[in-house]
Each structure stands twice: as structure tokens, then as C-alpha cells.
Design a protein around this motif. Structure first.
Motif, PDB file in Angstrom:
ATOM      1  N   THR A 195       0.838  -1.217   0.022  1.00  0.00           N
ATOM      2  CA  THR A 195      -0.037   0.001   0.012  1.00  0.00           C
ATOM      3  C   THR A 195       1.104   1.100   0.040  1.00  0.00           C
ATOM      4  O   THR A 195       0.242   2.415  -0.459  1.00  0.00           O
ATOM      5  CB  THR A 195      -1.011   0.092   1.289  1.00  0.00           C
ATOM      6  OG1 THR A 195      -0.067   0.201   2.247  1.00  0.00           O
ATOM      7  CG2 THR A 195      -1.873  -1.230   1.240  1.00  0.00           C
TER       8      THR A 195
ATOM      9  N   HIS B 103       5.265  -3.322 -12.945  1.00  0.00           N
ATOM     10  CA  HIS B 103       3.926  -3.527 -12.323  1.00  0.00           C
ATOM     11  C   HIS B 103       2.980  -4.156 -13.456  1.00  0.00           C
ATOM     12  O   HIS B 103       2.051  -5.102 -12.925  1.00  0.00           O
ATOM     13  CB  HIS B 103       3.219  -2.344 -11.856  1.00  0.00           C
ATOM     14  CG  HIS B 103       4.222  -1.681 -10.972  1.00  0.00           C
ATOM     15  ND1 HIS B 103       5.132  -0.773 -11.028  1.00  0.00           N
ATOM     16  CD2 HIS B 103       3.960  -1.866  -9.477  1.00  0.00           C
ATOM     17  CE1 HIS B 103       5.672  -0.493 -10.071  1.00  0.00           C
ATOM     18  NE2 HIS B 103       4.995  -1.067  -9.003  1.00  0.00           N
TER      19      HIS B 103
ATOM     20  N   GLY C  37       4.844   3.695 -10.153  1.00  0.00           N
ATOM     21  CA  GLY C  37       3.558   3.179 -10.029  1.00  0.00           C
ATOM     22  C   GLY C  37       3.070   2.909 -11.556  1.00  0.00           C
ATOM     23  O   GLY C  37       2.223   1.739 -11.656  1.00  0.00           O
ATOM     24  N   SER C  38       3.079   3.633 -12.517  1.00  0.00           N
ATOM     25  CA  SER C  38       2.692   3.716 -13.755  1.00  0.00           C
ATOM     26  C   SER C  38       3.636   2.967 -14.589  1.00  0.00           C
ATOM     27  O   SER C  38       3.221   2.878 -15.927  1.00  0.00           O
ATOM     28  CB  SER C  38       2.004   5.047 -14.167  1.00  0.00           C
ATOM     29  OG  SER C  38       3.007   5.854 -14.330  1.00  0.00           O
TER      30      SER C  38
ATOM     31  N   PRO D 117       4.448   2.378  -4.313  1.00  0.00           N
ATOM     32  CA  PRO D 117       3.610   1.634  -5.436  1.00  0.00           C
ATOM     33  C   PRO D 117       2.562   2.563  -6.229  1.00  0.00           C
ATOM     34  O   PRO D 117       2.158   1.872  -7.515  1.00  0.00           O
ATOM     35  CB  PRO D 117       2.884   0.506  -4.631  1.00  0.00           C
ATOM     36  CG  PRO D 117       2.906   0.898  -3.130  1.00  0.00           C
ATOM     37  CD  PRO D 117       4.158   1.895  -2.943  1.00  0.00           C
ATOM     38  N   THR D 118       2.226   3.474  -5.704  1.00  0.00           N
ATOM     39  CA  THR D 118       1.101   4.214  -6.623  1.00  0.00           C
ATOM     40  C   THR D 118       1.307   5.677  -6.714  1.00  0.00           C
ATOM     41  O   THR D 118       0.741   6.386  -7.373  1.00  0.00           O
ATOM     42  CB  THR D 118      -0.366   4.125  -5.914  1.00  0.00           C
ATOM     43  OG1 THR D 118      -0.354   4.572  -4.338  1.00  0.00           O
ATOM     44  CG2 THR D 118      -0.893   2.550  -5.943  1.00  0.00           C
ATOM     45  N   GLU D 119       1.934   6.205  -5.567  1.00  0.00           N
ATOM     46  CA  GLU D 119       2.043   7.634  -5.647  1.00  0.00           C
ATOM     47  C   GLU D 119       3.624   8.069  -6.007  1.00  0.00           C
ATOM     48  O   GLU D 119       4.532   7.309  -6.015  1.00  0.00           O
ATOM     49  CB  GLU D 119       1.911   8.390  -4.099  1.00  0.00           C
ATOM     50  CG  GLU D 119       0.389   8.162  -3.658  1.00  0.00           C
ATOM     51  CD  GLU D 119       0.056   8.672  -2.473  1.00  0.00           C
ATOM     52  OE1 GLU D 119       0.608   9.743  -2.232  1.00  0.00           O
ATOM     53  OE2 GLU D 119      -0.566   7.915  -1.821  1.00  0.00           O
TER      54      GLU D 119
ATOM     55  N   GLU E 296       0.634  12.489  -9.405  1.00  0.00           N
ATOM     56  CA  GLU E 296       1.106  11.090 -10.385  1.00  0.00           C
ATOM     57  C   GLU E 296       1.938  11.575 -11.151  1.00  0.00           C
ATOM     58  O   GLU E 296       2.042  12.746 -11.931  1.00  0.00           O
ATOM     59  CB  GLU E 296      -0.358  10.727 -10.929  1.00  0.00           C
ATOM     60  CG  GLU E 296      -1.229  10.029 -10.148  1.00  0.00           C
ATOM     61  CD  GLU E 296      -2.431   9.677 -10.499  1.00  0.00           C
ATOM     62  OE1 GLU E 296      -2.564   9.415 -11.716  1.00  0.00           O
ATOM     63  OE2 GLU E 296      -3.376   9.381 -10.005  1.00  0.00           O
TER      64      GLU E 296
END
Length: 447
Positions: A35, A291, A348-349, A422-424, A445
Motif C-alpha cells: 500500500t 507492475h 507506479g505507472s 507503489p502508487t504515488e 501522479e
């Protein structure tokens, strides 16, 4: 990325005394959980420090939560192998988080030989009012118990408990260099110089050997395994990298022993560029699946390469990390820096990649715009909310203001270990005994 990189601001720098660095304090691995709310670091002293992201402030909705120390524990102790008369260092080589199944968190940590599974739990209530125990936990004299009461849970200060759940020992003859948790959440693999083992998370007394490249005669040894990782979505696929610069993709459905890879990713060497250092600098120090699972990122000494799983002949992208060091390979060989193992990371992307360099520099490459930036993790830029300015290394006498000459780079300051949220747009950078956490406040992002 480019100009956006100027807006990258420091979220926090966890700094120890920079002038006094003990070997035990040097950070040896950095890893976000799935997370991104927890960040674990391991050091050469066998300690694991976990940082937790504080919740966002309601008064300042744009002020992202900062990371503060959540728990610290001793994961490994120095040991001695009496059969081989070898000291086993306590240094943490790798940490991997397990996907969270309940309120507790779990992670794997490993030194050169032993892998341990740790459970991290919180306790903010304590039971009171036992019938047969007093306040100190001692048994009461039964003759003094005249009435029965129902025990109750009372609030208490938050306590983080870390306990060892499994110890996976005796699986490796050589030094463990990587561990990777499978997407089935039941198994993981561990790799040393010559073998890769598959473990079940619930079984500690046996593992399955899935790769063994040890020759019958050790004099015939030509390469070693440098890193390995499971595919993020297909539990049967994994990749391992070698000191010869190749990546081998294996399928566990094909056979029990995956010595025969089903895809080999290797770039043919240009004979005109052949030198004494060619084999050393082509050794892959880290490999990471994207990912999406479509690409692989491989770091060697001078470059970072992106491979498409559908194309084995050549990498789809090559980025020069510090090509200005090509003329310095001789001195880097003499001071052993040429053997440094740099890690790499995806955002993350999967649109931006990051890896470390010398002089506390780290590099970012935007795959869409093909722009790159060099940034520095230093005490000077470690004040909260400080803005990171791009740095530039120049060769020769002509240099602009703020440029740094290649001859004045400090090779003792190296960023080997990095991790990306993982996302930010939050990154963690380990610089010797300091951990820096940077955050792009302007772009929540990155593409």
C-alpha cells in the motif's frame, strides 16, 4: 518529467550523525509495502526499521502524510559456521513484504544464509479483571477468590509487537542475494550465487531447488546468479539475471528443475567496444518486472535497460546512468567501486524509472518524453519542504555554474538502494547511513 523535477520536495530525511558512520548503521535494503503506508529498511547491523506514513492532516489536505518510525527490531545476529569456519554476517541483504491478509503485517528478511518471516501487530487494549491472576499476572491463591467477575478490555498506549513466525535455514550454501514473494501468496523463492530455491511460507524444513547452475567442476564456473524475481501476475514465471549480463525467463510448468530457460534476453556485444572491463560492467546487478508484467528493468554498471518480454533480441530502451565514468574504469577497478551493485525501480505507472549513482546522485528517466534528470540526496537539501535542484556532471574544463566535474565526484558516497511508492510519487533513497524520502508535491501522479 524535466521541469517537474524542480518541484520535487523533501518529505522527510531520517539522518544520523553524518560525520560518524559505523559499519552497522549503513542501510543495505529499502522496501515499501504493497500500500506504500509502511517502509522498511535493513542495515549492516542486522536491524530492521519500519516507518509508517502518518494520516493526512484535515487542516492541510494537500499536505501528504510524513513517514515516522513505527518499529525497530533486531532481525539477525552474527553467527559462525563451525563446519566451514566461516563468519556469517548479520547484514540484511533483502526485505520483502507479504501481501496483507488481516490486520497484521508480515515481511521476510534475509542475511547471507537465513531467511526469517516476521509478523508485525498492533495492540492498543489490554485485558483487566482476571479472576485467577493478579495485576502482575501471578496466580492468586484460590482460597482468596470469593466472587467471579467478567474481564474487560481497557485502552492503553499503542504498542507495536514484532515476532518471528518462521525461520527458513540451511537452504543455501552460498550467499543469498535476493528473495521474491510469488503472486500466489503461498510461496517465495530465494537465490544465491549458484542456486534458486522455492519455499512454501508455512514449511521451514525443506525447499525445492528450481535452478542449479553449479558445474561438476568449480573450475568450469563462468557465471553466477546476481538477482531473481517472480512475475507479478503469473505464478509460474520468474526471471534471474547473471554476471554475464543475460536475463533468463523460466517457466515452472515446463519442468521441476528450471535449468533450461525458455527465453534468454541478452544483447550481443559489439567487438569494437571489447575491453578488459567489458564482462565486469555488463554484469546485471538488479532486475525488476514492471507492475504490468510486460517489461523487465535490468541495471548493469553503466546503464539501465528495459526489455520487452516479447522481444529477446535486444532491449527496447537503454538509458546511460553515468557514461562519464567510462574513462575512469581503471581507477574504479582499483578501488573496487566497479563491483558496486546498484538497484533500480519503476514508478507506479511504469512510465519513469529510477536508479542510483555516485556522489549521492540518483537518476530518473521518463520513458514517454525521453527526458532524464540527476538529483542529489544530501544534508543541504534535507530540510523539510526544500526543493531539489537538478545536478549535472561535466567532463573536461568547460563547465557551467553549479556543474560538478567528474574528477571531483565522491565515490564513497553511493546510492545503491532505492524504492518507489507503489502508487504515488514518493521515493525512498538510502545514502550510506541516511534515509531520504522525497515527494513530488506538484504532481501527485507522474504521468
Amino acid at each position: 518529467m524535466g521541469e517537474d523535477a524542480d518541484t520535487r520536495k523533501i518529505n522527510h530525511g531520517f539522518l544520523r550523525d553524518h560525520n560518524y558512520v559505523t559499519e552497522a548503521d549503513i542501510i543495505s535494503t529499502v522496501e515499501f509495502n504493497h500500500t506504500g503506508d509502511l517502509l522498511a529498511t535493513g542495515d549492516k547491523g542486522g536491524r530492521v526499521v519500519i516507518f509508517q506514513r502518518e494520516p493526512e492532516s484535515k487542516n492541510e489536505p494537500y499536505n501528504q502524510g510524513e513517514y515516522n518510525v513505527y518499529s525497530t527490531f533486531q532481525s539477525h545476529e552474527p553467527e559462525f559456521d563451525y563446519l566451514k569456519s566461516l563468519e556469517i554476517e548479520e547484514k540484511i541483504n533483502k526485505i520483502k513484504w507479504l501481501p496483507q491478509q488481516n490486520a497484521a503485517h508480515a515481511l521476510l528478511s534475509t542475511n547471507d544464509k537465513t531467511i526469517k518471516l516476521w509478523k508485525i501487530t498492533e495492540r492498543d487494549k489490554k485485558p483487566e479483571g482476571y479472576n485467577l491472576k493478579d495485576e502482575e499476572g501471578k496466580l492468586k491463591d484460590l482460597s482468596t477468590v470469593t466472587s467471579l467477575q467478567v474481564p474487560v478490555l481497557k485502552p492503553m498506549d499503542l504498542m507495536v509487537e514484532v515476532s518471528p513466525r518462521r525461520i527458513f535455514a540451511n537452504g543455501h550454501t552460498y550467499h543469498v542475494n535476493s528473495i521474491s514473494v510469488n503472486s500466489d501468496c503461498e510461496t517465495y523463492m530465494s537465490a544465491d550465487d549458484l542456486r534458486i530455491n522455492l519455499w512454501h511460507l508455512a514449511i521451514t524444513d525443506r525447499s525445492f531447488n528450481i535452478v542449479d547452475i553449479k558445474p561438476a567442476n568449480m573450475e568450469d564456473l563462468t557465471e553466477v546468479i546476481t538477482a531473481s524475481e517472480f512475475h507479478p501476475h503469473h505464478c509460474n514465471l520468474f526471471v534471474y539475471s547473471s554476471s554475464k549480463g543475460s536475463l533468463k525467463l523460466c517457466d515452472m510448468r515446463a519442468s521441476a528443475l528450471c535449468d533450461k530457460h525458455f527465453k534468454l534476453f541478452e544483447e550481443p556485444e559489439d567487438p569494437s567496444n571489447r575491453s578488459f572491463f567489458s564482462e565486469i560492467i555488463s554484469s546485471v546487478s538488479d532486475v525488476k518486472f514492471s507492475h504490468s508484467g510486460r517489461y523487465m528493468l535490468a541495471r548493469d554498471y553503466l546503464t539501465v535497460k528495459v526489455w520487452d518480454l516479447n522481444m529477446e533480441t535486444k532491449p527496447v530502451e537503454i538509458y546511460q546512468v553515468h557514461d562519464y565514468l567510462r574513462s575512469k574504469l581503471c581507477s574504479l577497478y582499483e578501488n573496487d567501486c566497479i563491483f558496486d551493485k546498484f538497484e533500480c525501480a519503476w514508478n507506479g505507472s511504469d512510465s519513469v524509472i529510477m536508479t542510483g549513482a555516485y556522489n549521492n546522485f540518483f537518476r530518473m528517466f521518463d520513458r514517454n518524453t525521453k527526458r532524464d534528470v540527476t538529483l542529489e540526496a544530501s544534508r543541504e537539501s534535507s530540510k523539510p519542504r526544500a526543493i531539489l535542484k537538478p545536478r549535472r556532471v561535466c567532463i573536461g574544463s568547460k563547465r557551467k555554474k553549479d556543474d560538478i566535474s567528474v574528477d571531483s565526484l565522491d565515490f564513497t558516497k553511493k546510492i545503491l538502494h532505492t524504492a518507489w511508492h507503489p502508487t504515488e510519487n514518493i521515493i525512498a533513497i538510502a545514502a550510506t547511513n541516511n534515509l531520504y524520502i522525497f515527494q513530488d508535491k506538484m504532481n501527485s501522479e507522474m504521468h
